[in-house]
Design an enzyme around this catalytic site. Structure first.
Site, PDB file in Angstrom:
ATOM      1  N   HIS A  18     -82.376  31.459  -3.695  1.00 17.77           N
ATOM      2  CA  HIS A  18     -83.499  31.978  -2.904  1.00 17.77           C
ATOM      3  C   HIS A  18     -82.981  32.786  -1.704  1.00 17.77           C
ATOM      4  CE1 HIS A  18     -85.768  28.188  -4.412  1.00 17.77           C
ATOM      5  NE2 HIS A  18     -86.278  29.231  -5.040  1.00 17.77           N
ATOM      6  N   LYS A  42     -96.447  21.904 -10.277  1.00 16.23           N
ATOM      7  CA  LYS A  42     -95.270  21.206  -9.746  1.00 16.23           C
ATOM      8  C   LYS A  42     -95.681  20.136  -8.748  1.00 16.23           C
ATOM      9  CE  LYS A  42     -91.748  24.813 -10.111  1.00 16.23           C
ATOM     10  NZ  LYS A  42     -91.004  25.837  -9.367  1.00 16.23           N
ATOM     11  N   ARG A  91     -83.966  34.875 -12.881  1.00 17.78           N
ATOM     12  CA  ARG A  91     -82.659  34.308 -13.214  1.00 17.78           C
ATOM     13  C   ARG A  91     -82.253  34.668 -14.635  1.00 17.78           C
ATOM     14  NH1 ARG A  91     -84.285  28.465 -11.348  1.00 17.78           N
ATOM     15  NH2 ARG A  91     -86.012  29.265 -12.530  1.00 17.78           N
ATOM     16  N   SER A 129     -84.208  24.604  -7.872  1.00 12.22           N
ATOM     17  CA  SER A 129     -84.521  23.551  -6.901  1.00 12.22           C
ATOM     18  C   SER A 129     -84.574  22.191  -7.579  1.00 12.22           C
ATOM     19  CB  SER A 129     -85.867  23.834  -6.232  1.00 12.22           C
ATOM     20  OG  SER A 129     -85.820  25.011  -5.488  1.00 12.22           O
TER      21      SER A 129
HETATM   22  O1  PNS Z   1     -91.204  28.797  -7.013  1.00 13.90           O
HETATM   23  P1  PNS Z   1     -92.356  28.773  -8.009  1.00 13.90           P
HETATM   24  O2  PNS Z   1     -92.899  27.378  -8.174  1.00 13.90           O
HETATM   25  O3  PNS Z   1     -91.975  29.392  -9.330  1.00 13.90           O
HETATM   26  O4  PNS Z   1     -93.487  29.701  -7.364  1.00 13.90           O
HETATM   27  C1  PNS Z   1     -94.713  29.859  -8.035  1.00 13.90           C
HETATM   28  C2  PNS Z   1     -95.815  30.303  -7.040  1.00 13.90           C
HETATM   29  C3  PNS Z   1     -95.959  29.277  -5.923  1.00 13.90           C
HETATM   30  C4  PNS Z   1     -95.449  31.660  -6.478  1.00 13.90           C
HETATM   31  C5  PNS Z   1     -97.138  30.403  -7.873  1.00 13.90           C
HETATM   32  O5  PNS Z   1     -97.469  29.150  -8.410  1.00 13.90           O
HETATM   33  C6  PNS Z   1     -98.288  30.940  -7.040  1.00 13.90           C
HETATM   34  O6  PNS Z   1     -98.440  32.147  -6.937  1.00 13.90           O
HETATM   35  N1  PNS Z   1     -99.083  30.036  -6.418  1.00 13.90           N
HETATM   36  C7  PNS Z   1    -100.214  30.410  -5.603  1.00 13.90           C
HETATM   37  C8  PNS Z   1    -101.526  30.225  -6.385  1.00 13.90           C
HETATM   38  C9  PNS Z   1    -101.789  31.440  -7.257  1.00 13.90           C
HETATM   39  O7  PNS Z   1    -101.951  32.548  -6.790  1.00 13.90           O
HETATM   40  N2  PNS Z   1    -101.844  31.205  -8.577  1.00 13.90           N
HETATM   41  C10 PNS Z   1    -102.051  32.263  -9.552  1.00 13.90           C
HETATM   42  C11 PNS Z   1    -100.738  32.938  -9.933  1.00 13.90           C
HETATM   43  S1  PNS Z   1    -100.990  34.246 -11.065  1.00 13.90           S
END
Ligand code: PNS
Length: 160
Positions: A18, A42, A91, A129
């Site tokens: 990150h 998650k 990744r 993570s």
């Molecule tokens: O590190 P991650 O868990 O891969 O990040 C994913 C994250 C937090 C960026 C994604 O779950 C997200 O955008 N969450 C906010 C809610 C949202 O907008 N959901 C629709 C995504 S298309």
């Protein structure tokens, strides 16, 4: 604000992978907001406040980077901030399908924002993570996987 990018993620906790993306994105944009967000699939080990604090300690030297938390939709957050771009780290091929789906969905919800993918460096390709949490919880060595400045805090928090 011209050329504002946001870098969203769970960051549970922030890893060297990150941090590498943060440094590179901060070089490309006038301002970068690292935003801790909710990933509904998650279950996080660190609270939002802890995750924000850990990231803040790692980006102290970067003048154009700030850290925030949002429990809303990424597309809405990008709209509020008038962001030019959403930065995502890629990744491996295994990340691609999920990220592609999110990028298309966010484009539909907010046509003004572009999702830009930065490929991770080879040494961070395997890093996640969840691996860091698992290794630390079982007493393994996570130095090199997380920034030095937060290394001890992560071990203390996960090992109790
Ligand atoms: O590190 P991650 O868990 O891969 O990040 C994913 C994250 C937090 C960026 C994604 O779950 C997200 O955008 N969450 C906010 C809610 C949202 O907008 N959901 C629709 C995504 S298309």
């Amino acid at each position: 604000m011209k050329n504002l990018a946001i870098y969203p993620g769970s960051f549970d906790p922030i890893t060297m992978g990150h941090l590498d993306i943060i440094h590179r994105a901060a070089n490309l944009f006038d301002k970068l907001i690292v935003v801790v967000m909710v990933n509904p699939v998650k279950h996080c080990s660190f609270t939002p406040a802890e995750r924000v604090s850990l990231i803040e300690q790692c980006v102290g030297g970067l003048n154009n980077v700030t850290v925030e938390y949002s429990d809303g939709l990424l597309a809405e957050y990008a709209k509020q901030k008038n962001a030019t771009a959403i930065i995502k780290g890629l990744r491996a091929l295994s990340d691609f399908e999920y990220e592609f789906q999110m990028a298309l969905t966010n484009k539909k919800l907010n046509p003004d924002v572009e999702t830009l993918f930065l490929t991770t460096t080879a040494e961070n390709m395997y890093l996640s993570s969840s691996m860091v949490r698992q290794i630390a919880t079982m007493g393994g060595d996570i130095s090199g996987f997380v920034p030095d400045v937060i290394h001890k805090q992560i071990i203390k928090r996960l090992k109790g």
